[in-house]
Design an enzyme around this catalytic site. Structure first.
Site: not given
Length: 389
Positions: A164, A237
């Site tokens: 991330d 995403h």
């Protein structure tokens, strides 16, 4: 300059004459406490909160001096309703209550929050000590809304197993993407931050083969490489979180997401926290995720991740935060009254909204939904600069 080499903000050069910011681009630590609070009723509570603003930096210094190598920091954010209650006008140009997003299948709720404390360090114990001291300083003046303790998971993996924050802007680019400049000079050096808590259905997620998980995210799982454009699905995403201005420059935010979990209760999640110079950039990314680009083509990760909170805060510069201890230092005899401010706000188009029919009420920007007003990010992100889990 890499994220790990960014010097403390007190030593960072920002735009000439711009007030020093709070540590919004401080490197992500191994742990963080995300604390959202409401201010209790009464004038005494308001006075205690204002006094806390004036003393927050001193609290960080006192606790952090014990083990300076653990890089303790704290960012204090103020919600829209709290600003009006404590300080009136003038107010930051783009401060407002977080706008709920309702897509055809998924919802980003708007939840209460007057104050945000974002505490980071290299150890949980340092976060805990500062959080405890902050709550002592605020005792009797605030009511808890939410508290999440995040942790770094291996090589910055999210709870769903992917790295991330790979494409966060760094160095001067991060400062330009997050700090208000001449577009709102009274609040220069400040920032805006949106927080959301996501809970993951790990049972359903883990039933997907790795190749399918990679199509949901838009990156490879093992080596964190973005999928080629002809392979990456339009509802991945990564794909839905790339937004551009009218000149084709990607708009950046700085994310400091961390995972959290309580395995005994089967609770696994990601705490999203995104700093931006203009919150409309983050709101546009979230609009793409929840409503879709085009509408209906929503972020497939939301089939496995549910947003349960959503709040927007203004982060004053360090100097303004301390000055707020004595009230709004920007207020003067010629400051507009509350009725005038409300009338102005009501006549300003919402940067991100959806009609009852699900059609986006925002302008267009290079063939994708965009803001009615001009967005000033001052920097550009790299492909795949996704804001949420």
């Amino acid at each position: 300059m890499t994220a790990s080499s960014i010097p403390p903000l007190s030593e960072t050069t920002v735009a000439s004459g711009q007030p020093g910011p709070q540590p919004v681009v401080e490197q992500q630590g191994m742990a963080a406490h995300f604390i959202v609070l409401n201010i209790a009723p009464g004038a005494a509570a308001e006075e205690t909160v204002r006094a806390f603003f004036g003393n927050a930096a001193a609290l960080v210094r006192s606790v952090g001096r014990r083990l300076p190598e653990l890089r303790l920091s704290m960012v204090v954010g103020i919600g829209s309703n709290a600003w009006d209650r404590l300080f009136g006008t003038p107010r930051p140009a783009h401060l407002h209550v977080f706008k709920e997003l309702q897509g055809g299948k998924h919802r980003a709720p708007s939840t209460p929050g007057d104050l945000l404390l974002h505490i980071r360090a290299q150890t949980v114990s340092m976060c805990f000590e500062l959080a405890m001291q902050a709550m002592r300083a605020l005792e009797g003046a605030v009511e808890p809304v939410d508290e999440v303790h995040g942790f770094r998971y291996f090589d910055a993996r999210s709870m769903v197993g992917f790295v991330d924050g790979t494409e966060n802007p760094e160095g001067q680019e991060a400062l330009e993407a997050t700090l208000i400049g001449t577009e709102d000079p009274d609040f220069a050096g400040g920032s805006y931050v949106i927080v959301q808590k996501y809970l993951h259905d790990m049972t359903a997620w883990n039933q997907l083969p790795t190749e399918e998980q990679e199509r949901v995210i838009g990156r490879t799982k093992h080596d964190d490489i973005e999928l080629a454009d002809d392979v990456k699905p339009s509802n991945s995403h990564v794909a839905l979180n790339v937004v551009e201005d009218e000149n084709g420059n990607e708009l950046a935010i700085v994310r400091n997401n961390l995972p959290f979990a309580t395995p005994s209760r089967g609770e696994y999640g990601t705490y999203f926290i995104g700093y931006a110079r203009d919150p409309a950039v983050t709101e546009l990314m979230l609009t793409n995720m929840f409503i879709g680009r085009p509408p209906g083509n929503y972020d497939r990760l939301l089939d496995f991740s549910v947003a349960v909170t959503g709040t927007l805060f203004f982060v004053p510069s360090q100097a303004l935060l301390e000055a707020l201890a004595d009230g709004n230092p920007l207020a003067g005899d010629d400051a507009p009254d509350a009725a005038e401010t409300a009338e102005t706000a009501a006549s300003t188009p919402s940067p991100v909204a959806a009609s009852a029919a699900g059609t986006l009420q925002i302008g267009s920007l290079k063939g994708q939904p965009q803001l009615n007003r001009t967005t000033s990010s001052g920097g550009s992100a790299q492909p795949g600069s996704e804001p949420a889990p």
